[in-house]
Write an enzyme that holds these catalytic residues in place. Structure first.
Site, PDB file in Angstrom:
ATOM      1  N   ARG A  77       0.843  -1.190   0.000  1.00 46.56           N
ATOM      2  CA  ARG A  77       0.000   0.000   0.000  1.00 46.56           C
ATOM      3  C   ARG A  77       0.880   1.242   0.000  1.00 46.56           C
ATOM      4  O   ARG A  77       1.904   1.293   0.691  1.00 46.56           O
ATOM      5  CB  ARG A  77      -0.888   0.041   1.246  1.00 46.56           C
ATOM      6  CG  ARG A  77      -1.834  -1.122   1.410  1.00 46.56           C
ATOM      7  CD  ARG A  77      -3.014  -1.032   0.470  1.00 46.56           C
ATOM      8  NE  ARG A  77      -3.829   0.162   0.741  1.00 46.56           N
ATOM      9  CZ  ARG A  77      -4.869   0.508   0.007  1.00 46.56           C
ATOM     10  NH1 ARG A  77      -5.214  -0.218  -1.027  1.00 46.56           N
ATOM     11  NH2 ARG A  77      -5.574   1.587   0.302  1.00 46.56           N
ATOM     12  N   ASP A  84       8.671   4.083  -3.427  1.00 44.57           N
ATOM     13  CA  ASP A  84      10.048   3.656  -3.162  1.00 44.57           C
ATOM     14  C   ASP A  84      11.049   4.783  -3.404  1.00 44.57           C
ATOM     15  O   ASP A  84      12.138   4.568  -3.929  1.00 44.57           O
ATOM     16  CB  ASP A  84      10.406   2.440  -4.033  1.00 44.57           C
ATOM     17  CG  ASP A  84       9.476   1.266  -3.805  1.00 44.57           C
ATOM     18  OD1 ASP A  84       9.174   0.986  -2.639  1.00 44.57           O
ATOM     19  OD2 ASP A  84       9.040   0.639  -4.786  1.00 44.57           O
ATOM     20  N   ASP A  95       8.432   7.758   2.107  1.00 43.52           N
ATOM     21  CA  ASP A  95       7.787   9.047   1.898  1.00 43.52           C
ATOM     22  C   ASP A  95       6.523   8.825   1.071  1.00 43.52           C
ATOM     23  O   ASP A  95       6.062   7.692   0.937  1.00 43.52           O
ATOM     24  CB  ASP A  95       8.742  10.064   1.247  1.00 43.52           C
ATOM     25  CG  ASP A  95       9.252   9.624  -0.125  1.00 43.52           C
ATOM     26  OD1 ASP A  95       8.684   8.668  -0.711  1.00 43.52           O
ATOM     27  OD2 ASP A  95      10.212  10.240  -0.617  1.00 43.52           O
ATOM     28  N   HIS A 118      12.847  -3.033  -0.170  1.00 44.38           N
ATOM     29  CA  HIS A 118      12.498  -3.114  -1.587  1.00 44.38           C
ATOM     30  C   HIS A 118      13.507  -4.010  -2.300  1.00 44.38           C
ATOM     31  O   HIS A 118      14.716  -3.880  -2.076  1.00 44.38           O
ATOM     32  CB  HIS A 118      12.499  -1.722  -2.221  1.00 44.38           C
ATOM     33  CG  HIS A 118      12.166  -1.727  -3.675  1.00 44.38           C
ATOM     34  ND1 HIS A 118      10.884  -1.978  -4.132  1.00 44.38           N
ATOM     35  CD2 HIS A 118      12.937  -1.557  -4.775  1.00 44.38           C
ATOM     36  CE1 HIS A 118      10.886  -1.937  -5.454  1.00 44.38           C
ATOM     37  NE2 HIS A 118      12.114  -1.680  -5.865  1.00 44.38           N
ATOM     38  N   LEU A 142       1.428   4.963   1.252  1.00 43.51           N
ATOM     39  CA  LEU A 142       1.012   5.613   2.480  1.00 43.51           C
ATOM     40  C   LEU A 142       0.692   7.086   2.249  1.00 43.51           C
ATOM     41  O   LEU A 142       1.279   7.738   1.381  1.00 43.51           O
ATOM     42  CB  LEU A 142       2.111   5.494   3.534  1.00 43.51           C
ATOM     43  CG  LEU A 142       2.571   4.076   3.879  1.00 43.51           C
ATOM     44  CD1 LEU A 142       3.567   4.121   5.032  1.00 43.51           C
ATOM     45  CD2 LEU A 142       1.393   3.180   4.217  1.00 43.51           C
TER      46      LEU A 142
END
Length: 213
Positions: A91, A145, A141, A109, A93
């Site tokens: 998801r 990614d 953030d 990642h 954010l």
């Protein structure tokens, strides 16, 4: 430091963190809750086996990403979480969750960011023809990614690699790297402002700590 894990699938990185905690390898970090947005996902089974509290916030039952994040924040705060780890959490954010835990949300990642963000980073790297792939732990953030890089681990791409073989080797590095970064954060060894992040002390011989490009 109280740690909350968020996951959407089978939870192999969740298990790596649980195993590290059981061995005492997370230092002052302690996993206090595991949350998921997919009912019945494997990460919840792992939480039950480990005796860790868990919660489900089904994104399909919320009308917006903002409402969903508010519900997740409420669950995390109920367990007094100080660090949020996205361990296969699929998801994006919103500022609602990121603002609740400023500079305290990290993600793993399966690519050497900033290359190959988004889904299937391993497959992207293989198709592109790179000679070195790997994984990245970064602060989260609002982008995909795109947050400041904390640490990376490299994996050579072999001539006979296919998606599955490369993914498995990268996953093994994820399982090594993520617990070490969680411990370093809990010990106060991760510092920096903006995109420049420093880690004091070695994480692992096979780990390369980078400042973001």
């Amino acid at each position: 430091m109280k740690v909350g894990l968020l996951a959407s699938g089978g939870g192999s990185n969740v298990q790596a963190l649980l195993d590290a905690g059981a061995r005492g390898d997370l230092g002052p970090a302690r996993i206090v809750v595991i949350g998921a947005n997919v009912p019945g996902c494997g990460a919840l089974d792992r939480a039950k086996i480990a005796g860790i509290p868990s919660f489900i916030v089904d994104h399909k039952r919320h009308g917006s990403r903002l409402d969903f994040d508010r519900a997740v924040v409420a669950e995390l705060r109920a367990h007094e979480v100080e660090l949020v780890v996205l361990a296969g959490f699929m998801r994006l954010l919103t500022p609602e969750l990121l603002g609740a835990f400023p500079r305290r949300v990290i993600n793993i990642h399966p690519a050497l960011l900033p290359a190959f963000p988004g889904l299937h980073g391993q497959s992207q790297a293989l198709r592109y023809g790179v000679k070195i792939a790997g994984c990245t732990v970064h602060f989260v953030d609002e982008g995909t990614d795109s947050g400041p890089i904390i640490a990376q681990s490299a994996v050579p791409v072999l001539d006979d690699d296919d998606d599955e073989r490369l993914q498995l080797r990268i996953l093994a590095e994820e399982h090594r790297l993520l617990p070490r970064v969680v411990r370093a954060i809990a010990e106060g060894r991760v510092t920096g402002d903006g995109r420049r992040v420093s880690v004091t002390g070695s994480l692992d011989d096979s780990t390369t700590r980078l400042r973001s490009l």
